[in-house]
Design a protein around this motif. Structure first.
Motif, PDB file in Angstrom:
ATOM      1  N   ALA A 200       0.851  -1.317   0.117  1.00 41.51           N
ATOM      2  CA  ALA A 200       0.207  -0.374  -0.332  1.00 41.51           C
ATOM      3  C   ALA A 200       0.564   1.598  -0.275  1.00 41.51           C
TER       4      ALA A 200
ATOM      5  N   GLU B 130     -10.335  12.267   2.366  1.00 45.17           N
ATOM      6  CA  GLU B 130     -11.182  10.782   3.089  1.00 45.17           C
ATOM      7  C   GLU B 130     -10.272  10.034   1.223  1.00 45.17           C
ATOM      8  N   GLN B 131      -9.434   9.501   1.029  1.00 41.69           N
ATOM      9  CA  GLN B 131      -9.016   9.164   0.273  1.00 41.69           C
ATOM     10  C   GLN B 131      -8.014   7.823   0.297  1.00 41.69           C
ATOM     11  N   ARG B 132      -8.412   6.848  -0.617  1.00 40.60           N
ATOM     12  CA  ARG B 132      -7.994   5.415  -0.477  1.00 40.60           C
ATOM     13  C   ARG B 132      -6.669   4.708  -0.616  1.00 40.60           C
TER      14      ARG B 132
ATOM     15  N   SER C 255      -3.341   3.842  -3.165  1.00 43.74           N
ATOM     16  CA  SER C 255      -2.774   2.929  -4.301  1.00 43.74           C
ATOM     17  C   SER C 255      -2.702   1.796  -3.649  1.00 43.74           C
TER      18      SER C 255
ATOM     19  N   GLY D  67      -3.449   8.413  -3.847  1.00 43.29           N
ATOM     20  CA  GLY D  67      -4.292   7.501  -3.645  1.00 43.29           C
ATOM     21  C   GLY D  67      -4.193   6.106  -5.243  1.00 43.29           C
ATOM     22  N   GLN D  68      -5.328   5.678  -4.853  1.00 44.68           N
ATOM     23  CA  GLN D  68      -5.649   4.595  -5.655  1.00 44.68           C
ATOM     24  C   GLN D  68      -5.941   5.610  -7.166  1.00 44.68           C
TER      25      GLN D  68
ATOM     26  N   ASP E  10     -10.796   1.576  -7.916  1.00 41.86           N
ATOM     27  CA  ASP E  10     -10.786  -0.006  -7.728  1.00 41.86           C
ATOM     28  C   ASP E  10     -10.684  -1.231  -8.681  1.00 41.86           C
TER      29      ASP E  10
ATOM     30  N   ASP F 294     -11.393   7.324  -8.906  1.00 42.71           N
ATOM     31  CA  ASP F 294     -11.122   7.909  -8.063  1.00 42.71           C
ATOM     32  C   ASP F 294      -9.480   9.530  -8.657  1.00 42.71           C
TER      33      ASP F 294
END
Length: 198
Positions: free
Chosen positions: A5, A172-174, A176, A138-139, A142, A155
């Motif tokens: 990650a 708020e970030q997911r 990578s 982030g990513q 998905d 995203d």
């Protein structure tokens, strides 16, 4: 296939400086050269990683689309080419032409740039605003190799669209997810030690 990650570099971080050779044009590209753009996207990537290969056509299309909108984009490969020769400069140049990357594809031979960005995986995305302050890390979306989710870039597109419109990017970030950067023997950075594999 070990999944690593992103470290999620703190938002607001100033873009670390770099000056690296573009493997396609042979010209040096620096952070200073990219000042004055509406925003800057730095993609830490490579040739062989299955996560990058999964996205490469979409990244090429994304690059062309968003460069036309005024976003500066660079790809940077920092992998150890002794262990992964397919990620060396000549192969990078071939890949860029084959896939159709319109953005410079830079080679970070010392791995110092990857360390400055606290990059952990490929691909790792860092989006900076017009003042070169980090607003997104982030990513792309998905989609992952084999998970069946469509590649949309949702995203990253949302973040880039906000930057180009001078709007705030949601905090708020997911992270990578990808292969870990292939560090040179004994050169693995402290921040990477224990970096979660997911």
């Amino acid at each position: 296939m070990v999944k690593t990650a992103s470290t999620m570099l703190p938002l607001g971080t100033s873009a670390p400086d770099f000056s690296l050779a573009d493997t396609v044009s042979g010209k040096s590209v620096s952070l200073t050269d990219l000042r004055g753009s509406k925003g800057l996207l730095v993609i830490v990537m490579c040739n062989h990683c299955p996560f990058v290969v999964h996205l490469q056509s979409a990244l090429a299309e994304f690059g062309k689309e968003y460069q036309e909108k005024g976003l500066a984009i660079v790809g940077i490969s920092s992998n150890d080419v002794d262990g992964y020769p397919q990620d060396g400069p000549e192969k990078m140049s071939e890949k860029a032409r084959e896939v159709g990357y319109s953005f410079p594809y830079l080679y970070d031979a010392t791995q110092d740039v990857a360390k400055a960005y606290k990059a952990a995986c490929t691909p790792d995305f860092f989006l900076f605003d017009a003042d070169q302050k980090l607003v997104y890390r982030g990513q792309f979306d998905d989609s992952r190799p084999g998970n069946g989710s469509p590649i949309t870039g949702a995203d990253l597109r949302a973040a880039c669209d906000a930057v180009l419109a001078s709007q705030d990017v949601p905090a708020e970030q997911r992270p990578s997810i990808g292969c870990n950067i292939k560090w040179k023997a004994g050169a693995e950075p402290e921040y990477f030690t224990g970096q979660p594999a997911v």
